[in-house]
Design an enzyme around this catalytic site. Sequence first.
Site: not given
Length: 416
Positions: A131, A210, A213, A236, A374
């Site tokens: 991303h 990261d 998600q 999220k 993104c």
Amino acid sequence: MAAERALEMVADILKCRDDFPVLQTKMHGKPLAFLDSGASAQKPQAVIDVMNNVYEGGYSNIHRGLYEISQNLTADYEAVRSKVAEFIGAPSEKNIVFTGNATEGINLVARSWGRTFLQKGDEIILTEMEHHANIVPWQMLRDEIGVVIKTILFDERGALDLEAFERLLTHKTRLVSFVHISNALGTVNPARKIIEIAKDFYPDMRVLVDGSQGVVHNAVNMVDLDADFYVFTGHKLYGPSGIGVLYGKEELLNAMPPYKGGGDMIERVSFEETTYKDAPYKFEAGTPPIVEVIGLGTAIDYVSAIGMENIAVHEAALLVYGTEKLREIDGLTIHGAAPEKAGILSFTIDGTHPSDIGMILDQCGVAIRAGHHCCMPLMDKLNLDATVRASLGLYSNKNDIDQLVEGLHKVKEMFK
Ligand SMILES: Cc1ncc(COP(=O)(O)O)c(C=O)c1O
């Protein structure tokens, strides 16, 4: 059909759908099929209520007030720090820095750790599926101090090439920073394996994951994972926007300087000199997102009560169902078929632009994302400028998928 049977087995989780007020509403007169949870998830009533309750019955600033409501809210706020630590299997609440979002967490590491511990010529390894939040902060650092950025390739299924990764490692590599679950392809990267390879090569190699998600679709455990930094974002995870988390190993956070200055992060200030609080507080300058932290705490209680394992099983079954249904559509290509995949279906349809598909689906009550997500470098690699992305949440169901498929047939009709 195997997928249908799997869905029946996890039908219980769908009772949770009633907890999400927006899912009871309509869009263009059709039941809302919300398939954009990868961008931001809907909020359960419990999260909405707890935030309203704070504003209505006990709001104040925290960490400073000597009066009861401030002290109570400070205690509730700090209790969420411990809750987050437990949720991600971190050793202590001292590992947990509250940020505005995942993007801020990565920027914090780049600005604070990167500027302090990296120098010209040092190498940072990213992946081709990052991303922009895990690309741009490192490019800014490159432009400032001259670090070198390399990328791990992914194959036609959307799986990272770990042999290519090993070939990228040199005596100058200082950081590997990669996405746990790709928001554009759904690939679940073998995070433990990547960290093992990096640390076997050079024990002081730092690794940032990261988890924007990652933390949503599966249970995570920081001790098992052994990442140095892990970031995620509250919105999220069925919590509010405006709150994110940076997990960092304690010795690293302690060695890093603050990256922004102001109130609440200091021990003592004079015009000659300022001393800072210990981590994590030295990274939290200014009034924090108080009510958002409380909302995040309730979101974590909510998903924990359902069980991250149950959420994963449910989404996996729905992913199989959705994949089978989409494959039946002529001219539709699914992008992303890694052996480990989370509830994200990215696809294109021959002869129809994703934005047109998005607009027609909107009229059918189906909320999806059309665009580059993104992830422009990933799109370049696929020779695409956009895909349609349907992303699942714990409340997604078979009807959502069926409504999507019906909408796609309408698209095919209109563009034939
Ligand atoms: C994989 C990934 N990383 C980072 C982000 C950025 O999250 P935020 O905008 O909340 O900082 C996102 C959000 O789409 C994401 O999916």
